[in-house]
Scaffold this active site. Sequence first.
Site, mmCIF file in Angstrom:
data_model
loop_
_atom_site.group_PDB
_atom_site.id
_atom_site.type_symbol
_atom_site.label_atom_id
_atom_site.label_comp_id
_atom_site.label_asym_id
_atom_site.label_seq_id
_atom_site.Cartn_x
_atom_site.Cartn_y
_atom_site.Cartn_z
ATOM 1 N N HIS A 13 49.486 42.113 45.238
ATOM 2 C CA HIS A 13 50.442 41.323 46.027
ATOM 3 C C HIS A 13 50.135 41.196 47.515
ATOM 4 O O HIS A 13 51.014 40.789 48.280
ATOM 5 C CB HIS A 13 51.872 41.855 45.882
ATOM 6 C CG HIS A 13 52.360 41.936 44.482
ATOM 7 N ND1 HIS A 13 52.163 40.939 43.565
ATOM 8 C CD2 HIS A 13 53.018 42.928 43.816
ATOM 9 C CE1 HIS A 13 52.690 41.297 42.409
ATOM 10 N NE2 HIS A 13 53.199 42.509 42.544
ATOM 11 N N GLU B 181 47.580 41.753 40.704
ATOM 12 C CA GLU B 181 48.469 40.602 40.705
ATOM 13 C C GLU B 181 48.433 39.979 42.086
ATOM 14 O O GLU B 181 48.485 40.677 43.100
ATOM 15 C CB GLU B 181 49.905 40.991 40.351
ATOM 16 C CG GLU B 181 50.105 41.239 38.876
ATOM 17 C CD GLU B 181 51.557 41.541 38.550
ATOM 18 O OE1 GLU B 181 52.383 41.541 39.485
ATOM 19 O OE2 GLU B 181 51.853 41.793 37.378
#
Length: 845
Positions: A721, A742
């Site tokens: 992130h 991610e």
Amino acid sequence: MRWRAAVAALVLAVCSTLLVGGVATAADDYTQSATSLNATQAQISFTPTTSALYVDVHYIVTGQGQQNFRMDLTGGTWRKTVSGLSTGSVIDYWFTYEKSGPQYDTPHFSYTHGGGTTTVATPTFSPAAGTYATAQSVTISTATSGSTIRYTLDGSTPTASSALYSGAISISTNTTVKAIGLKSGSTTSAVATAGYVIGTPVATPTFSPAGGSYTTAQTVTISTATSGSTIRYTVDGSTPTASSTLYSGPISVPSTRTVNAIGIKSGLANSAVASATYTIGTAQSCTTQPDVPNFGPNTRIFDPSMSAATIQAQLDADFNAQKDTLTAQMANRRVAHLFKPGAYSVHDDVGYYTSVAGLGQNPGDVVINGAITVDAFNESDQGVALQNFWRSAENMAVNPIGGSNRWAVAQAAPFRRMDIRGNLQLYPASYGFASGGYIADTKVSGETASISQQQWYTRDSNLGSWAGGVWNMVFSGTPGAPPTTFPNPPETTLATTPVSRDVPYLYIDSAGKYRVFTPSLRTNASGASWANGSTPGTSIPMSQFYVVKAGDTASTINSALSSGCNLFFTPGVYHLNQTLNVTRANTVVLGIGYPTLIPDGGVNAMQVADVDGVRIKGILFDAGTTNSAALLTVGPSGSSASHAANPTTLQDVFFRIGGSIAGHATTSLVVNSNNTIIDHIWAWRADHGNAGTWGWTQATGDTGLLVNGNNVLATGLFVEHYQKTQVIWNGQGGKTIFFQNEMPYDVPNQASWNRPSGRNGFAAYKVGDNVTSHEAWGLGSYNFFNVNPSVSAYNAFEVPNNANVRFHSLCTVSLNYQGLITHVINDTGAVTPPGTVPVNVVSYP
């Protein structure tokens, strides 16, 4: 709440992580031009605002083949002459350049040779882009007489219809200003960009070498990351002011003294005071600490002579305090359960920030006849284990209830040195989604089943068998692991781990005294280090450790380090108003119960000198509310020593930006030292947490991991992130075994998340353009752009095209089809499809 899109059962489990986003981007910190020299030659020029180690120019002349050159530096400007031109020749050109470690690509520019028209000079800004304590009045100008300027304040590209510049602009909040110059009959200028960050002080100065004990005089350099600032310092321990001695070059420290420094820049608040104490002429010798120390109120130590009911009551009380995902996940409570050698008939349900460990020298010295369990414990979990972070089990044997032990976790939940005498279930009892995980130096006599786990990495272990696999299951040095069958099923197996060492751990010797065991380095390892007897290594008495407990400050901790002590952090949260300086070779920094270090005032939390054999294990770095340049730095910039025989190891070291507090850190981990082993980290920019502590502007971080050292190895790399490139690898000879990522969920729009080259999004993992050797196995990157599903990333992995830069077993996934990743690696791999279906690339190139 941490989102995991609910599609087909057993196929969806996602991760999360962190990154800082500032308004100013290093890639805009330059000016460039192309000018005619004569009828057949033009000169391309590039001037960075701050010095660059290199600048490469790439160009294409009227559709011919691409040319790539390292430019020549003269007087601060890099130049390249292009020959063989004729009137009308069009040069499409762009640059790659270094800035403070990372490298950046610029947009493309165009030049027409002998075209008879001039290009308006690129606008300039005064004051220049930067960080300021107060609002700024910004003027824009261009050297081309008679031109006009159009500008934007929202980061968008200006056009001829944008706002007309007519006078100074007041900038009172973080703002990106972009401008172009226009003039009738002339080519519009290139876009000029300046980012202004308002309200942040000068970056806290750093020292090289770091403070510590040295046998000879030291030459000390002081620097600050804030461009254009000056440094004032004192050498008598007093607080420096604007009238203190001006730093103009390295200073000699011939005898014991404390150096304090501040950074100063007009328009900005002064930095926090940086301090480094140098002890000269004496050998380091830790003041003797007790061999049976006080481990503080949050450490439970169980003895087999205690009744099972008494132990179980304490375990249950701790679990009830630490179990709830909604209330305990971002709380400050920390706890450790330590079992002395012997047998216990108990079950330990493991909640947040809980370490469970045996105190024997080998796993079989502590036997749990019961279970060490993690599951989807709470009603709010809805049967999934996607937020089962920050808990660990280590150095025990388990005879599991019913034949199976359950360890259904997500990130930052290591399972080390465990002897499971039965089956191991890595999924929740509900068969819901899970997003782990990591096993090392462990034996499982029965079946290890991942089932609903999205990804998993197992290192140097022995398995009876393995079942399951969703997207990315990776094994190295693990007899009993399945063979490589990626992508169907998605298993990737290396016969050995190139370099590894087991973690340092606490144990009790036969005399009842506490010691820390430091396992030996292994090369081409296979199987648990204790599979055929005791783990090889060295034992250190607790008398050589300073035990950090509530009430300790950065000053007391640094004093212990300076005296030659190792550090043992007990469960707690520790605020630091100065950087912790690890300068002695072979220093051990060991934590239990997820001790959490929070830097205050913008300091870096910890820095390690370029020395042999430092071991850091079991620490959570949590970014403070004032931006830190880095949370942990291993080796100063330019480190060059080889540590192949005795590398620094970072194990179960975790980083968090936001979630608990509104944190800010430009980079979480910087590795400059060669041969460093990064063994299981989770660097996470929060995608959920306490109100007001997470979001695109509330919690900011650019990069999770920056590697500049050569021959660095990562085994178990979780980075999530961050707001720009999440992993940047500039060192030669790097290796990664297992990468899980991610991309940031909360990208507000495409324009705010494009690369300097203009391509959509930032790569999750970038290997520097000048790297000629790098290899990686088992990598997954996933996107879930739930704030703006129209966002996309051009690719997840960006690497130079070189035969010795090799990637194996890669995948990308669009979770619940919220946005896209167009390619997997460079231009290879299809766009992510609907249905949370992975796109796989078996090998590249």
